[in-house]
Design a protein around this motif. Structure first.
Motif, short mmCIF file in Angstrom:
data_model
loop_
_atom_site.label_atom_id
_atom_site.label_comp_id
_atom_site.label_asym_id
_atom_site.label_seq_id
_atom_site.Cartn_x
_atom_site.Cartn_y
_atom_site.Cartn_z
N GLY A 304 0.82 -1.21 0.00
CA GLY A 304 0.00 0.00 0.00
C GLY A 304 0.85 1.25 0.00
N ASN A 305 1.96 1.22 0.74
CA ASN A 305 2.84 2.39 0.78
C ASN A 305 3.44 2.68 -0.58
N LEU A 307 2.10 2.20 -3.44
CA LEU A 307 1.08 2.87 -4.26
C LEU A 307 0.83 4.30 -3.79
N ARG A 308 0.71 4.48 -2.47
CA ARG A 308 0.40 5.81 -1.94
C ARG A 308 1.53 6.80 -2.21
N VAL A 309 2.73 6.41 -1.85
CA VAL A 309 3.85 7.33 -2.00
C VAL A 309 4.23 7.48 -3.47
N GLY A 310 4.16 6.38 -4.21
CA GLY A 310 4.49 6.46 -5.62
C GLY A 310 3.58 7.39 -6.38
N SER A 311 2.34 7.56 -5.91
CA SER A 311 1.40 8.43 -6.62
C SER A 311 1.84 9.88 -6.60
N ILE A 312 2.73 10.24 -5.69
CA ILE A 312 3.27 11.60 -5.67
C ILE A 312 3.93 11.93 -7.01
N LEU A 313 4.59 10.93 -7.59
CA LEU A 313 5.28 11.16 -8.86
C LEU A 313 4.30 11.25 -10.02
N ASP A 314 3.09 10.70 -9.86
CA ASP A 314 2.07 10.89 -10.90
C ASP A 314 1.75 12.37 -11.08
N ASP A 315 1.81 13.11 -9.97
CA ASP A 315 1.42 14.51 -10.01
C ASP A 315 2.44 15.39 -10.72
N LEU A 316 3.65 14.86 -10.95
CA LEU A 316 4.66 15.66 -11.64
C LEU A 316 4.17 16.12 -13.01
N ASP A 317 3.40 15.28 -13.68
CA ASP A 317 2.91 15.64 -15.01
C ASP A 317 2.01 16.87 -14.98
N SER A 318 1.34 17.09 -13.85
CA SER A 318 0.42 18.22 -13.75
C SER A 318 1.05 19.44 -13.11
N LEU A 319 2.27 19.31 -12.60
CA LEU A 319 2.92 20.43 -11.92
C LEU A 319 3.64 21.37 -12.88
N ASP A 320 3.77 20.97 -14.13
CA ASP A 320 4.41 21.80 -15.15
C ASP A 320 5.81 22.22 -14.71
N VAL A 321 6.62 21.23 -14.30
CA VAL A 321 8.00 21.49 -13.90
C VAL A 321 8.85 21.68 -15.15
N ALA A 322 9.53 22.78 -15.24
CA ALA A 322 10.37 23.06 -16.41
C ALA A 322 11.42 21.98 -16.56
N GLY A 323 11.46 21.38 -17.73
CA GLY A 323 12.46 20.33 -17.99
C GLY A 323 11.93 18.93 -17.83
N VAL A 324 10.71 18.75 -17.28
CA VAL A 324 10.10 17.43 -17.14
C VAL A 324 9.11 17.23 -18.28
N ALA A 325 9.38 16.25 -19.12
CA ALA A 325 8.50 15.98 -20.26
C ALA A 325 7.38 15.03 -19.90
N ALA A 326 7.66 14.02 -19.05
CA ALA A 326 6.65 13.02 -18.70
C ALA A 326 7.18 12.18 -17.56
N THR A 327 6.28 11.45 -16.92
CA THR A 327 6.68 10.44 -15.95
C THR A 327 6.01 9.13 -16.34
N PRO A 370 13.48 2.81 -1.47
CA PRO A 370 13.01 1.77 -0.56
C PRO A 370 11.50 1.81 -0.41
N LEU A 371 10.91 0.65 -0.22
CA LEU A 371 9.46 0.57 -0.06
C LEU A 371 8.98 1.25 1.22
N VAL A 372 9.90 1.56 2.12
CA VAL A 372 9.54 2.21 3.38
C VAL A 372 9.58 3.73 3.29
N ILE A 373 9.87 4.28 2.13
CA ILE A 373 9.99 5.73 2.01
C ILE A 373 8.68 6.41 2.38
N SER A 374 8.80 7.58 3.01
CA SER A 374 7.62 8.32 3.43
C SER A 374 7.23 9.34 2.37
N GLU A 375 5.99 9.83 2.47
CA GLU A 375 5.54 10.87 1.56
C GLU A 375 6.39 12.11 1.69
#
Length: 396
Positions: A304-305, A307-327, A370-375
């Motif tokens: 579960g962790n 999925l939860r923490v990994g979803s943070i990187l899904d949001d990169l596509d919507s943050l319009d970070v200069a230099g990030v084309a996709a995740t 690591p799978l134990v990484i926090s948000e």
């Protein structure tokens, strides 16, 4: 001269240079953080390339290894041990393997692939199929299944009769799998190709075609398995059962181990006594470590962790970070595709800022923390990413 630079000079004089010059000399680790010999701390977003599933120094893993080391580290394959039996049973349970399935323990992912190649030869056929972009290991057998020419060509001739097809090209796959095929090897997510996912429909077609033609479907879950994508194994999202599966990396949290899992009595029976083996595979120490990793993943809900923490990187596509084309990717196996910034420069800038990532391709950074990484820990990298990419652009 720093302690690290001195040690790196000594490395160059003492080691075979197959890895090139290392980036750092690391000394200690705790949780998701590592410290180099000069005292600088880094957030480890690579975890030994998806190996340190529980991070560094997790009490459950440390205690299991220490306890087993006091009892027996190695006993040879003339005998067996309770940790080996228990770990095999757990792997069969979490992979939903049918009756008659089995586990062969090795020491690495490459060795697990070698065992799978030998398993395929026992079908009486020799033709192997793998995907373009594949990476299955560095031994002469495993590298024959690895698509990148630079890995294969210096060591040719390799195992003959290997074909490569484009991933997710259903027509190409249908054309190549026939009654001469011994086995099809697939990574559900191609890590070394830049974290590129094979679709569920493609995996289901692979299962249908190999079953129809009597070929083995071998799924390489060396990088994607043991919870990395939010499931025990990435292929489970497609609802299929392979004939064989290879594991390693995160299985014992950093203690060397590999495994070939065979599904069903017919497949398991292909390898008979004396037809394969290993000196160190399945040793009690590695298997006790593996049990501690699986127990901890269940107890701490690390699926579960992921999925939860990994979803943070899904949001990169919507943050319009200069230099990030996709995740892309799933769970805690991710790639950040860059635009206008070479990935090696971004990796170096991240390291300078205190983050360890991997330039997996010239244009993409790979994250496998690591799978134990926090948000909060992963968010700290996301927050720092714009400045990291700006710094990288300023030196290119």
């Amino acid at each position: 001269m720093t302690i690290g630079s001195d040690l790196l000079q000594r490395y160059s004089g003492a080691m075979v240079q197959v890895f090139g010059q290392p980036q750092l000399v690391l000394a200690t680790g705790h949780g998701c953080w590592v410290t180099d010999v000069d005292g600088k701390r880094y957030l480890d977003l690579l975890s030994g390339i998806a190996v340190n599933a529980l991070g560094h120094g997790h009490p459950a893993l440390v205690q299991a290894v220490a306890k087993q080391a006091e009892q027996a580290i190695h006993i040879s394959n003339f005998f067996t041990s309770e940790p080996a039996i228990l770990l095999a049973e757990r792997l069969l349970a979490i992979s939903a393997a049918p009756a008659g399935s089995g586990v062969f323990f090795a020491n690495s992912g490459t060795e697990a692939i070698e065992a799978a190649i030998k398993l395929s030869r026992r079908t009486g056929r020799t033709r192997l199929v793998a995907l373009e972009g594949s990476f299955h290991g560095r031994s002469t057998g495993a590298v024959a299944l690895t698509h990148k020419a630079a890995y294969r060509e210096p060591f040719e001739p390799l195992i003959p009769d290997v074909s490569f097809v484009p991933p997710n090209d259903e027509a190409a796959l249908s054309a190549v799998i026939d009654d001469r095929t011994a086995a099809l090897f697939i990574e559900p997510i191609q890590g070394e190709a830049g974290v590129r996912e094979v679709s569920a429909d493609y995996l289901r077609l692979a299962r249908e075609l190999t079953s129809r033609h009597g070929a083995l479907l071998v799924l390489d879950e060396i990088q994607t398995g043991i919870g990395r994508t939010g499931r025990w194994f990435a292929h489970q999202a497609a609802g299929i059962v392979p004939d064989a599966m290879t594991l390693a990396k995160g299985l014992a949290g950093g203690v060397p181990i590999g495994a070939l899992v065979t599904f069903g009595r017919r497949i398991t029976g292909l390898l008979a006594a004396g037809q394969h083996g290993t000196t160190f595979g399945g040793n009690p120490l590695a298997c006790a470590a593996g049990l501690a990793v699986l127990d901890t993943i269940e107890r701490e809900d690390l699926l579960g962790n992921a999925l939860r923490v990994g979803s943070i990187l899904d949001d990169l596509d919507s943050l319009d970070v200069a230099g990030v084309a996709a995740t892309r990717g799933r769970g805690l196996l991710r790639a950040i595709e860059l635009s206008g910034t070479p990935a090696p420069a971004a990796m170096a800038a991240a390291r300078e800022a205190g983050f360890i990532v991997n330039a997996v391709t010239p244009t993409a950074l790979r994250l496998a923390p690591p799978l134990v990484i926090s948000e909060g820990e992963l968010t700290s990298f996301v927050d720092a990413l714009p400045a990291i990419l700006e710094a990288a652009r300023s030196v290119t």
